[in-house]
Scaffold this active site. Structure first.
Site, PDB file in Angstrom:
ATOM      1  N   ASN A  24       0.806  -1.219   0.000  1.00  0.00           N
ATOM      2  CA  ASN A  24       0.000   0.000   0.000  1.00  0.00           C
ATOM      3  C   ASN A  24       0.841   1.272   0.000  1.00  0.00           C
ATOM      4  O   ASN A  24       0.293   2.374   0.078  1.00  0.00           O
ATOM      5  CB  ASN A  24      -0.988  -0.028   1.168  1.00  0.00           C
ATOM      6  CG  ASN A  24      -2.070  -1.072   0.922  1.00  0.00           C
ATOM      7  OD1 ASN A  24      -2.216  -1.579  -0.201  1.00  0.00           O
ATOM      8  ND2 ASN A  24      -2.810  -1.426   1.955  1.00  0.00           N
ATOM      9  N   CYS A 119     -10.550  -5.151  -3.485  1.00  0.00           N
ATOM     10  CA  CYS A 119     -11.269  -6.204  -2.768  1.00  0.00           C
ATOM     11  C   CYS A 119     -12.691  -5.767  -2.428  1.00  0.00           C
ATOM     12  O   CYS A 119     -12.946  -4.595  -2.133  1.00  0.00           O
ATOM     13  CB  CYS A 119     -10.512  -6.553  -1.485  1.00  0.00           C
ATOM     14  SG  CYS A 119      -8.953  -7.382  -1.819  1.00  0.00           S
ATOM     15  N   ARG A 124     -16.940   1.154  -0.933  1.00  0.00           N
ATOM     16  CA  ARG A 124     -15.727   1.817  -1.400  1.00  0.00           C
ATOM     17  C   ARG A 124     -16.005   2.928  -2.427  1.00  0.00           C
ATOM     18  O   ARG A 124     -15.475   2.913  -3.546  1.00  0.00           O
ATOM     19  CB  ARG A 124     -14.725   0.787  -1.958  1.00  0.00           C
ATOM     20  CG  ARG A 124     -14.461  -0.331  -0.970  1.00  0.00           C
ATOM     21  CD  ARG A 124     -13.322  -1.209  -1.381  1.00  0.00           C
ATOM     22  NE  ARG A 124     -12.034  -0.670  -0.986  1.00  0.00           N
ATOM     23  CZ  ARG A 124     -10.868  -1.270  -1.218  1.00  0.00           C
ATOM     24  NH1 ARG A 124     -10.827  -2.417  -1.846  1.00  0.00           N
ATOM     25  NH2 ARG A 124      -9.747  -0.720  -0.832  1.00  0.00           N
ATOM     26  N   ASP A 308      -6.580  -4.048   8.341  1.00  0.00           N
ATOM     27  CA  ASP A 308      -5.905  -5.160   7.639  1.00  0.00           C
ATOM     28  C   ASP A 308      -5.179  -6.104   8.613  1.00  0.00           C
ATOM     29  O   ASP A 308      -4.611  -7.102   8.179  1.00  0.00           O
ATOM     30  CB  ASP A 308      -4.910  -4.594   6.624  1.00  0.00           C
ATOM     31  CG  ASP A 308      -5.588  -3.689   5.628  1.00  0.00           C
ATOM     32  OD1 ASP A 308      -6.213  -4.214   4.695  1.00  0.00           O
ATOM     33  OD2 ASP A 308      -5.526  -2.462   5.794  1.00  0.00           O
ATOM     34  N   ARG A 416      -1.708 -11.099  -5.110  1.00  0.00           N
ATOM     35  CA  ARG A 416      -1.767  -9.665  -5.422  1.00  0.00           C
ATOM     36  C   ARG A 416      -1.051  -8.845  -4.356  1.00  0.00           C
ATOM     37  O   ARG A 416      -0.576  -7.753  -4.632  1.00  0.00           O
ATOM     38  CB  ARG A 416      -3.231  -9.226  -5.452  1.00  0.00           C
ATOM     39  CG  ARG A 416      -3.732  -8.792  -6.797  1.00  0.00           C
ATOM     40  CD  ARG A 416      -5.125  -8.220  -6.685  1.00  0.00           C
ATOM     41  NE  ARG A 416      -5.130  -7.051  -5.827  1.00  0.00           N
ATOM     42  CZ  ARG A 416      -6.222  -6.536  -5.263  1.00  0.00           C
ATOM     43  NH1 ARG A 416      -7.379  -7.074  -5.458  1.00  0.00           N
ATOM     44  NH2 ARG A 416      -6.135  -5.458  -4.505  1.00  0.00           N
TER      45      ARG A 416
HETATM   46  N1  EPU Z   1     -14.495   6.173   1.790  1.00  0.00           N
HETATM   47  C1  EPU Z   1     -15.593   6.886   1.344  1.00  0.00           C
HETATM   48  N2  EPU Z   1     -15.418   7.734   0.274  1.00  0.00           N
HETATM   49  C2  EPU Z   1     -14.228   7.888  -0.357  1.00  0.00           C
HETATM   50  C3  EPU Z   1     -13.101   7.156   0.117  1.00  0.00           C
HETATM   51  C4  EPU Z   1     -13.269   6.303   1.196  1.00  0.00           C
HETATM   52  O1  EPU Z   1     -16.688   6.760   1.895  1.00  0.00           O
HETATM   53  O2  EPU Z   1     -14.140   8.671  -1.313  1.00  0.00           O
HETATM   54  C5  EPU Z   1     -14.651   5.244   2.929  1.00  0.00           C
HETATM   55  C6  EPU Z   1     -14.487   3.789   2.495  1.00  0.00           C
HETATM   56  O3  EPU Z   1     -15.664   3.256   1.960  1.00  0.00           O
HETATM   57  C7  EPU Z   1     -14.074   3.125   3.792  1.00  0.00           C
HETATM   58  C8  EPU Z   1     -13.255   4.204   4.490  1.00  0.00           C
HETATM   59  O4  EPU Z   1     -13.618   5.445   3.863  1.00  0.00           O
HETATM   60  O5  EPU Z   1     -15.195   2.829   4.581  1.00  0.00           O
HETATM   61  C9  EPU Z   1     -11.753   4.014   4.399  1.00  0.00           C
HETATM   62  O6  EPU Z   1     -11.372   3.886   3.045  1.00  0.00           O
HETATM   63  P1  EPU Z   1      -9.934   4.350   2.510  1.00  0.00           P
HETATM   64  O7  EPU Z   1     -10.131   5.340   1.441  1.00  0.00           O
HETATM   65  O8  EPU Z   1      -9.096   4.713   3.683  1.00  0.00           O
HETATM   66  O9  EPU Z   1      -9.406   3.009   1.898  1.00  0.00           O
HETATM   67  P2  EPU Z   1      -8.606   2.786   0.552  1.00  0.00           P
HETATM   68  O10 EPU Z   1      -7.668   3.894   0.306  1.00  0.00           O
HETATM   69  O11 EPU Z   1      -9.543   2.381  -0.532  1.00  0.00           O
HETATM   70  C10 EPU Z   1      -6.555   1.606   1.634  1.00  0.00           C
HETATM   71  C11 EPU Z   1      -5.897   0.284   1.464  1.00  0.00           C
HETATM   72  C12 EPU Z   1      -6.724  -0.799   2.135  1.00  0.00           C
HETATM   73  C13 EPU Z   1      -6.830  -0.470   3.602  1.00  0.00           C
HETATM   74  C14 EPU Z   1      -7.466   0.923   3.764  1.00  0.00           C
HETATM   75  C15 EPU Z   1      -7.530   1.376   5.202  1.00  0.00           C
HETATM   76  C16 EPU Z   1      -4.758   0.500  -0.617  1.00  0.00           C
HETATM   77  C17 EPU Z   1      -4.646   0.129  -2.062  1.00  0.00           C
HETATM   78  N3  EPU Z   1      -5.769  -0.005   0.050  1.00  0.00           N
HETATM   79  O12 EPU Z   1      -7.803   1.505   0.952  1.00  0.00           O
HETATM   80  O13 EPU Z   1      -6.016  -1.997   1.994  1.00  0.00           O
HETATM   81  O14 EPU Z   1      -7.609  -1.430   4.250  1.00  0.00           O
HETATM   82  O15 EPU Z   1      -6.710   1.896   3.014  1.00  0.00           O
HETATM   83  O16 EPU Z   1      -6.265   1.395   5.767  1.00  0.00           O
HETATM   84  O17 EPU Z   1      -3.932   1.233  -0.084  1.00  0.00           O
HETATM   85  C18 EPU Z   1      -5.680  -4.231   1.476  1.00  0.00           C
HETATM   86  O18 EPU Z   1      -4.485  -3.938   1.389  1.00  0.00           O
HETATM   87  O19 EPU Z   1      -6.125  -5.402   1.441  1.00  0.00           O
HETATM   88  C19 EPU Z   1      -6.635  -3.160   1.629  1.00  0.00           C
HETATM   89  C20 EPU Z   1      -7.944  -3.310   1.459  1.00  0.00           C
END
Ligand code: EPU
Length: 437
Positions: A24, A119, A124, A308, A416
């Site tokens: 990440n 995932c 999301r 995670d 992945r």
């Molecule tokens: N959210 C919204 N609107 C947005 C963006 C996020 O409502 O525009 C919500 C999401 O639905 C969720 C929360 O905010 O409920 C947190 O989402 P975040 O944006 O922080 O997650 P992400 O950036 O999509 C990354 C990691 C995830 C990890 C999360 C939290 C990557 C590629 N993915 O996801 O990792 O769980 O931050 O730390 O960096 C994994 O590695 O398996 C994984 C899912």
């Protein structure tokens, strides 16, 4: 037929592994390289599917990318960046394409990005990203399955995120570094992987201040230069193997496990009865003499218990004495994987109430986001289809614990995000066989 893993369980994991760069962080940093013409280098790069997907995504807009797997380096030449459109075939593969918006806008004045995947652990949405770009002066439209951004030049703004989203913080940070004027991102995410991205951007010439209250202040500059950066180690990989060692009552030295980024995890591991010894280059985790105990915990944004880390912790708690409670507050749908664990003999029940801690934004919405785990339960081997990356790893640990044979399909999810995972489990003594499809 797709690849499968076949595992003969009932063993203790023993030995030594080395963690490498964080999935990440590295994938975002590959995108950050697009902000500067020239060749940037990333080191400590893991061998994971998401690096390959991200490589293809940034190649699709004209970058020249070389991945030297043996050396663990990726070089990205962004001089040849050719156009503002990410092709539709990259829709649905991972969460990365949307992060190209800033770099493409800066270079071409517009960006077209297909809807992202990743995932299936909740809705999301991308509303925080899109609203943030609008605050920076971009016009954003969603049509024909893609997001269309346009702006002559982005302008700094004050943005307050409704929730400290990792992806939105990264996206807006990468957009702000070349914007005219100063941007403040408030209620922002401050995960170590984001700090690592900020360090790379700083090496590229950006001016980024981290304030004490979840605020990033970014003073836009006119141009950035390429950089040479070592990716921060993967604290999810470290914690996942740590929980595996303790759950199987084994002992594993995890070279590269960094106490600084595992502070919260180590506290929960200790409360659950796990043992560890911090060494200069890593941490030894042991469950050999542990009496594992139930805990009540909730996931949270950094510096809380990572969402995670939840899955490896749940597996460990199936082996602990008593009733544990885990309240998931980051994703509304991240316990679906427990059904297969129950088929293996675990006793995990899901609830839509906020159990065992504070009320979260999912209260009253009906999502089963709290889990009660009764332990200890012996597990038996089963045939399991993997639904997502972190669930996949927890099934590997369940398979190591289980009596008999477990067959896992959908292993592309694990590959992945986990570096050389089969090799590492073999090094810890797990009889794991890859059945090629
Ligand atoms: N959210 C919204 N609107 C947005 C963006 C996020 O409502 O525009 C919500 C999401 O639905 C969720 C929360 O905010 O409920 C947190 O989402 P975040 O944006 O922080 O997650 P992400 O950036 O999509 C990354 C990691 C995830 C990890 C999360 C939290 C990557 C590629 N993915 O996801 O990792 O769980 O931050 O730390 O960096 C994994 O590695 O398996 C994984 C899912």
């Amino acid at each position: 037929m797709a690849r499968k893993y076949s595992i003969e369980g009932g063993i203790r994991l023993e030995g030594e592994i080395t963690v490498r760069g964080a999935k990440n962080a590295v994938t975002k940093e590959m995108v950050a390289a697009l902000l500067a013409p020239g060749v940037s280098t990333l080191r400590n790069v893991p061998e994971i599917g998401d690096v390959e997907i991200t490589k293809r995504v940034i190649e699709s807009v004209g970058c020249v990318v070389k991945h030297d797997m043996a050396a663990g380096t990726v070089t990205i030449d962004a001089t040849t960046l050719a156009g503002p459109e990410v092709p539709e075939e990259y829709s649905g593969l991972n969460r990365i394409p949307i992060l190209l918006a800033g770099a493409l806008l800066h270079r071409f004045g517009r960006a077209v990005i297909p809807a992202p995947g990743g995932c299936d652990i909740g809705a999301r949405p991308l509303d925080f990203h899109l609203q943030g770009f609008e605050r920076l002066g971009a016009k954003v439209e969603h049509r024909d399955g893609a997001y269309h951004f346009s702006a002559e030049r982005l302008t700094g703004a004050r943005i307050t995120l409704p929730f400290p989203s990792v992806g939105a913080t990264e996206n807006l940070m990468m957009a702000a570094v070349l914007a005219r004027g100063t941007t403040e991102i408030r209620n922002a995410a401050v995960e170590p992987e984001i700090v690592d991205l900020a360090l790379l951007l700083q090496s590229m010439g950006a001016i980024i201040v981290q304030e004490t209250d979840r605020t990033w202040v970014i003073q836009g500059v006119d141009a950035l230069r390429p950089a040479d950066h070592r990716v921060v180690n993967d604290r999810i990989e470290a914690a996942s193997f740590a929980a595996s060692a303790v759950a199987t009552r084994g002992e594993v030295y995890i070279r590269g496990a960094d106490q600084l980024h595992l502070l919260t995890f180590l506290n929960w591991l200790r409360r659950a009865g796990g043992e560890y010894e911090v060494r200069p280059d890593g941490i030894v985790f042991s469950g050999r003499d542990s009496k594992l105990k139930a805990v009540a915990a909730e996931t949270a944004v950094h510096p809380g218990l990572m969402t995670d880390w939840q899955q490896p912790l749940v597996i460990l708690l199936t082996q602990a004495e008593g009733m544990s409670v885990i309240h998931e507050t980051v994703y509304e749908n991240r316990f679906g994987y427990t059904e297969a664990l129950n088929r293996m003999g675990a006793r995990i029940q899901l609830f839509s109430e906020c159990l065992g801690g504070s009320e979260c934004r999912f209260r009253h919405l009906g999502h089963k986001h709290s889990a009660v785990i009764l332990g200890p339960t012996p597990l038996q081997g089963a045939d399991i289809e993997i639904p997502d990356l972190r669930a996949g790893f927890s099934y590997l640990v369940a398979a190591a614990l289980a009596k008999g044979r477990t067959t896992l399909s959908g292993v592309r999810y694990i590959e992945r995000g986990y570096d050389r995972v089969v090799e590492k489990f073999k090094a810890l003594g797990l009889p794991i066989e890859v059945i090629e499809g």
